[in-house]
Motif scaffolding. Structure first.
Motif, PDB file in Angstrom:
ATOM      1  N   SER A 210       0.830  -1.200   0.000  1.00 27.59           N
ATOM      2  CA  SER A 210       0.000   0.000   0.000  1.00 27.59           C
ATOM      3  C   SER A 210       0.868   1.255   0.000  1.00 27.59           C
ATOM      4  O   SER A 210       1.990   1.259   0.530  1.00 27.59           O
ATOM      5  CB  SER A 210      -0.915  -0.012   1.225  1.00 27.59           C
ATOM      6  N   THR A 211       0.350   2.310  -0.578  1.00 29.89           N
ATOM      7  CA  THR A 211       1.036   3.598  -0.554  1.00 29.89           C
ATOM      8  C   THR A 211       0.704   4.376   0.710  1.00 29.89           C
ATOM      9  O   THR A 211       1.351   5.384   0.996  1.00 29.89           O
ATOM     10  CB  THR A 211       0.642   4.428  -1.788  1.00 29.89           C
ATOM     11  N   ASP A 212      -0.314   3.920   1.452  1.00 30.26           N
ATOM     12  CA  ASP A 212      -0.669   4.546   2.727  1.00 30.26           C
ATOM     13  C   ASP A 212       0.356   4.104   3.774  1.00 30.26           C
ATOM     14  O   ASP A 212       0.533   2.904   4.003  1.00 30.26           O
ATOM     15  CB  ASP A 212      -2.073   4.111   3.143  1.00 30.26           C
ATOM     16  N   PRO A 213       1.044   5.024   4.445  1.00 31.26           N
ATOM     17  CA  PRO A 213       2.089   4.647   5.410  1.00 31.26           C
ATOM     18  C   PRO A 213       1.581   3.749   6.534  1.00 31.26           C
ATOM     19  O   PRO A 213       2.261   2.818   6.942  1.00 31.26           O
ATOM     20  CB  PRO A 213       2.584   5.997   5.948  1.00 31.26           C
ATOM     21  N   VAL A 214       0.362   4.029   7.045  1.00 31.82           N
ATOM     22  CA  VAL A 214      -0.181   3.228   8.148  1.00 31.82           C
ATOM     23  C   VAL A 214      -0.480   1.807   7.681  1.00 31.82           C
ATOM     24  O   VAL A 214      -0.117   0.825   8.341  1.00 31.82           O
ATOM     25  CB  VAL A 214      -1.451   3.888   8.716  1.00 31.82           C
ATOM     26  N   VAL A 215      -1.125   1.684   6.525  1.00 34.46           N
ATOM     27  CA  VAL A 215      -1.446   0.361   5.991  1.00 34.46           C
ATOM     28  C   VAL A 215      -0.163  -0.397   5.651  1.00 34.46           C
ATOM     29  O   VAL A 215      -0.064  -1.616   5.863  1.00 34.46           O
ATOM     30  CB  VAL A 215      -2.348   0.484   4.751  1.00 34.46           C
ATOM     31  N   PHE A 216       0.840   0.333   5.131  1.00 26.46           N
ATOM     32  CA  PHE A 216       2.112  -0.306   4.788  1.00 26.46           C
ATOM     33  C   PHE A 216       2.785  -0.877   6.035  1.00 26.46           C
ATOM     34  O   PHE A 216       3.337  -1.979   6.010  1.00 26.46           O
ATOM     35  CB  PHE A 216       3.024   0.698   4.099  1.00 26.46           C
ATOM     36  N   LEU A 217       2.737  -0.148   7.149  1.00 30.83           N
ATOM     37  CA  LEU A 217       3.297  -0.654   8.404  1.00 30.83           C
ATOM     38  C   LEU A 217       2.530  -1.887   8.879  1.00 30.83           C
ATOM     39  O   LEU A 217       3.121  -2.836   9.411  1.00 30.83           O
ATOM     40  CB  LEU A 217       3.255   0.435   9.477  1.00 30.83           C
ATOM     41  N   GLN A 218       1.195  -1.899   8.673  1.00 30.80           N
ATOM     42  CA  GLN A 218       0.408  -3.071   9.036  1.00 30.80           C
ATOM     43  C   GLN A 218       0.798  -4.275   8.186  1.00 30.80           C
ATOM     44  O   GLN A 218       0.865  -5.409   8.687  1.00 30.80           O
ATOM     45  CB  GLN A 218      -1.085  -2.772   8.873  1.00 30.80           C
ATOM     46  N   GLN A 219       1.081  -4.037   6.911  1.00 33.39           N
ATOM     47  CA  GLN A 219       1.525  -5.123   6.023  1.00 33.39           C
ATOM     48  C   GLN A 219       2.888  -5.652   6.468  1.00 33.39           C
ATOM     49  O   GLN A 219       3.130  -6.869   6.440  1.00 33.39           O
ATOM     50  CB  GLN A 219       1.581  -4.625   4.578  1.00 33.39           C
ATOM     51  N   LEU A 220       3.791  -4.750   6.872  1.00 27.33           N
ATOM     52  CA  LEU A 220       5.099  -5.185   7.365  1.00 27.33           C
ATOM     53  C   LEU A 220       4.953  -6.020   8.636  1.00 27.33           C
ATOM     54  O   LEU A 220       5.630  -7.038   8.805  1.00 27.33           O
ATOM     55  CB  LEU A 220       5.985  -3.974   7.637  1.00 27.33           C
TER      56      LEU A 220
END
Length: 290
Positions: free
Chosen positions: A50-60
């Protein structure tokens, strides 16, 4: 007969070979050789990051949990458990569950807003101010099972305690009881430790309620609570997530079933979309989404 070379001779020959190899490099070549080698690492996701920083952290975070699970348990994870889900005329959906040895299969209403798995379990079942007859209620027969034990009120997992014994009593014979409120209706009974059987898996010492009294009932099935509680079905099965599809019906007891799936694998499943749950109040069993 020719004798084999001695170990000291072999060790000397190996040392001489390494000396010749190292002497083939000039001091200039050794100085120009890099001390470290850098390799690029690219994160791999089950779906597009995701390009959304919060969603990207959730993916990590999800990827890290999956990696930790892989390191701990290896590639072999328990396969998902699947059971049929049947629509009923009163608007609910039931699943078949088999408790006891030998197994006794009964229907249980799926309820994500309650926390206990229970079934009527006495021939003297009482139903007060009910729209159904107690004689029509299917029940579990404890006396037929060889794997059943009563849950003692002294057991740490009993959340009601020993109501009829003194606080300092060490030998209270009382079982762990419960009283459950469902809208205008209610259930009362005591807890059992029993085996729950699926075709692929058996859960030992499952906490199941033995209901003896009902108040203002409108259905004859048992209850499978899926809410946030140590007594609920998915928590006791130790699954990571569950999913189900609901068939459209006209409030009749059709035999056209859908599927309820229990998944033991961490992380997201490829091909599915997700939405986060909101944080529940401490005493709420419900699932709340935005």
């Amino acid at each position: 007969m020719a004798s084999s070379p001695s170990p000291s001779f072999l060790l000397l020959s190996l040392f001489t070979l390494f000396s010749l190899l190292f002497s083939a490099y000039s001091s200039e070549e050794i100085e120009n050789t890099p001390l470290t080698i850098t390799l690029p690492l690219t994160p791999k996701f089950a779906r597009e990051p995701s390009t959304d920083p919060v969603v990207f952290l959730q993916q990590l975070a999800s990827a890290s949990k999956s990696r930790a699970h892989l390191l701990k348990y290896g590639k072999t994870s328990p396969p998902p458990l699947k059971t049929p889900l049947y629509p009923m005329e009163y608007g609910g959906h039931t699943i078949p569950l088999s408790f006891g040895t030998p197994p006794q299969k009964l229907s249980y209403l799926v309820d994500t807003g309650s926390t206990v798995v229970w079934t009527p379990c006495t021939t003297h079942y009482q139903c007060i101010n009910c729209t159904i007859s107690a004689k029509d209620v299917p029940f579990f027969e404890p006396q037929l099972s060889t794997s059943l034990t009563n849950l003692s009120c002294k057991n740490p997992i009993c959340n009601t305690g020993c109501l009829r014994c003194k606080a300092n009593s060490k030998n209270c014979p009382q079982v762990c009881t419960y009283y459950l409120q469902y809208g205008t209706g209610a259930k009362a009974g005591y807890y059992l430790l029993e085996d729950l059987h699926f075709p692929e898996k058996t859960i030992r010492n499952f906490i199941v309620g033995c209901t003896t009294i009902g108040l203002r009932e409108t259905y004859i099935d048992g209850m499978a609570g899926f809410g946030h509680s140590m007594y609920s079905l998915p928590v006791q099965m130790r699954v990571k997530k569950f999913a189900y599809c609901l068939n459209s019906h006209y409030f009749d007891n059709t035999r056209n079933s859908s599927r309820l799936i229990f998944d033991y694998i961490d992380g997201d499943t490829i091909g599915l979309s997700y939405t986060p749950f909101l944080k529940n109040p401490p005493d709420s069993p419900d699932y709340i989404i935005t």
